[in-house]
Design a protein around this motif. Structure first.
Motif, short mmCIF file in Angstrom:
data_model
loop_
_atom_site.label_atom_id
_atom_site.label_comp_id
_atom_site.label_asym_id
_atom_site.label_seq_id
_atom_site.Cartn_x
_atom_site.Cartn_y
_atom_site.Cartn_z
N MET A 117 -81.83 51.64 -48.52
CA MET A 117 -81.91 51.80 -49.38
C MET A 117 -81.32 51.76 -50.96
O MET A 117 -80.43 50.93 -50.52
CB MET A 117 -81.59 53.05 -50.45
N TYR A 118 -82.37 50.24 -51.96
CA TYR A 118 -81.63 50.06 -52.82
C TYR A 118 -81.66 50.57 -53.97
O TYR A 118 -83.09 51.08 -54.11
CB TYR A 118 -81.62 48.12 -53.31
N SER A 119 -80.46 51.09 -54.30
CA SER A 119 -80.98 51.84 -56.05
C SER A 119 -79.61 50.86 -57.05
O SER A 119 -79.28 49.93 -56.77
CB SER A 119 -80.18 53.25 -55.83
N PRO A 120 -79.89 51.89 -58.32
CA PRO A 120 -78.95 51.68 -59.54
C PRO A 120 -77.36 51.38 -59.18
O PRO A 120 -76.66 51.97 -58.61
CB PRO A 120 -79.74 52.39 -60.87
N GLY A 121 -77.36 49.81 -59.39
CA GLY A 121 -75.22 49.76 -59.54
C GLY A 121 -74.82 49.75 -57.39
O GLY A 121 -73.45 50.38 -57.17
N LYS A 122 -75.95 49.61 -56.62
CA LYS A 122 -75.34 50.15 -55.63
C LYS A 122 -76.17 48.60 -54.66
O LYS A 122 -77.32 48.41 -54.47
CB LYS A 122 -75.56 51.36 -54.80
N THR A 159 -80.64 47.30 -58.61
CA THR A 159 -82.29 47.60 -59.40
C THR A 159 -81.62 48.34 -60.69
O THR A 159 -80.96 48.72 -60.60
CB THR A 159 -82.99 48.39 -58.73
N LYS A 160 -82.80 48.70 -61.46
CA LYS A 160 -82.38 48.74 -62.44
C LYS A 160 -82.66 50.21 -62.47
O LYS A 160 -82.83 51.40 -63.87
CB LYS A 160 -83.70 48.01 -63.91
N GLY A 161 -83.36 50.62 -61.98
CA GLY A 161 -84.02 52.50 -61.89
C GLY A 161 -84.77 53.36 -60.74
O GLY A 161 -84.39 51.94 -59.46
N THR A 162 -84.75 54.53 -60.46
CA THR A 162 -84.82 54.62 -59.36
C THR A 162 -86.55 55.27 -58.48
O THR A 162 -86.97 55.07 -57.81
CB THR A 162 -84.78 56.24 -59.29
N ARG A 163 -87.48 54.13 -59.95
CA ARG A 163 -88.44 54.47 -59.85
C ARG A 163 -89.02 52.65 -59.58
O ARG A 163 -88.56 52.47 -60.78
CB ARG A 163 -89.71 54.67 -60.90
N CYS A 164 -90.09 52.61 -58.18
CA CYS A 164 -90.77 50.96 -58.95
C CYS A 164 -91.75 51.49 -57.70
O CYS A 164 -92.55 51.56 -56.99
CB CYS A 164 -89.64 50.45 -57.22
N ASP A 165 -93.00 50.90 -59.66
CA ASP A 165 -93.98 51.17 -58.85
C ASP A 165 -94.83 49.64 -58.17
O ASP A 165 -95.67 50.01 -57.74
CB ASP A 165 -94.79 50.99 -60.46
#
Length: 276
Positions: free
Chosen positions: A252-257, A262-268
């Motif tokens: 998993m890649y998430s904001p700040g980790k 990534t810049k948000g939890t949603r990736c369309d």
């Protein structure tokens, strides 16, 4: 260079990005809710700006213009033909004529299928006998539709929806062929591996839910395979995920980790510019 970024088409809702080659010219095509935006691929990608793009929109006085402002999917086949899925139909662009032709699905023997006009993605399958088939995934209970080259429906596959009882039909976001020749189908019911030769679903991959008392939710919006065979998944508020199909393990890649922040939890949407 490392850490360098560019931002174009600000304030537009971008549904899909594709690389298209017309008459030897490599181009960037962006499907948005405000039409189709096309730019020549620059030598320096970071020089790309809004003025680089030409916008294409419907024109009531031109029978060969786009069907709709809302461009949902873009696909170029091996013959150079570009297929554009819009909110109001499938458009076919033949490079020799540079005009859009409108195509519609036909029910065939699938009487329960109601033709839809907003495919999320377009995939062309080359079958063993040399024939082609078209696959169209749909959101909002549309399922996954397979047609022949005349757009007659051959198969309609439905997937369960995680928050509704059967026969509710889950979102199908996109599909692509993997290195092993099987199709990967990205849905809101997880990732499915499908053997087209045997017409058989092989396996369903979902996110691990540590709370077994809750419904397992795997709302996946887009998928792509890298050179190592891993499947990268953009999710609906479940961060950016990477599946190893051999082990079934997820990253998993998430904001700040992590290294890939990534810049948000949603990736369309995901776009792999190469297998490297």
């Amino acid at each position: 260079s490392k850490g360098k970024k560019t931002h174009v088409l600000q304030n537009l809702i971008v549904n899909q990005i594709a690389t298209v080659t017309l008459s030897g010219r490599k181009q960037i095509w962006a499907g948005t809710t405000s039409g189709l935006w096309v730019a020549d691929w620059p030598e320096n990608l970071y020089s790309l700006n809004n003025q680089s793009f030409t916008q294409y929109i419907p024109n009531n006085t031109d029978a060969y213009s786009l069907s709709s402002n809302n461009i949902i999917s873009i696909f170029q086949d091996t013959n150079g033909i570009v297929w554009v899925g819009t909110e109001k139909g499938i458009n076919k662009l033949t490079p020799a004529y540079l005009r859009f032709e409108k195509k519609e699905l036909k029910n065939g023997n699938n009487k329960d299928f109601k033709p839809r006009y907003d495919p999320q993605n377009i995939f062309i399958e080359k079958e063993a006998g040399g024939n082609n088939s078209y696959w169209f995934p749909y959101w909002h209970h549309g399922g996954l539709v397979k047609t022949d080259t005349n757009f007659t429906v051959l198969k309609h596959i439905k997937f369960k929806h995680w928050e509704s009882p059967p026969p509710a039909n889950s979102h199908v976001s996109n599909l692509f062929v993997g290195e092993n020749g099987n199709l990967w189908i990205i849905t809101w019911d997880g990732v499915w591996s499908y053997d087209p030769a045997k017409d058989k679903m092989l396996r369903n991959y979902k996110l691990n839910n540590p709370d077994s008392s809750k419904t397992e939710v795997s709302p996946f919006d887009y998928g792509a395979e890298d050179k190592d065979g891993n499947i990268w998944i953009g999710t609906y508020n479940n961060n950016l995920r990477v599946l190893n199909p051999l082990t079934g393990e997820w990253k998993m890649y998430s904001p700040g980790k992590g290294r890939l922040e990534t810049k948000g939890t949603r990736c369309d949407y995901l776009f792999l510019d190469s297998k490297n």
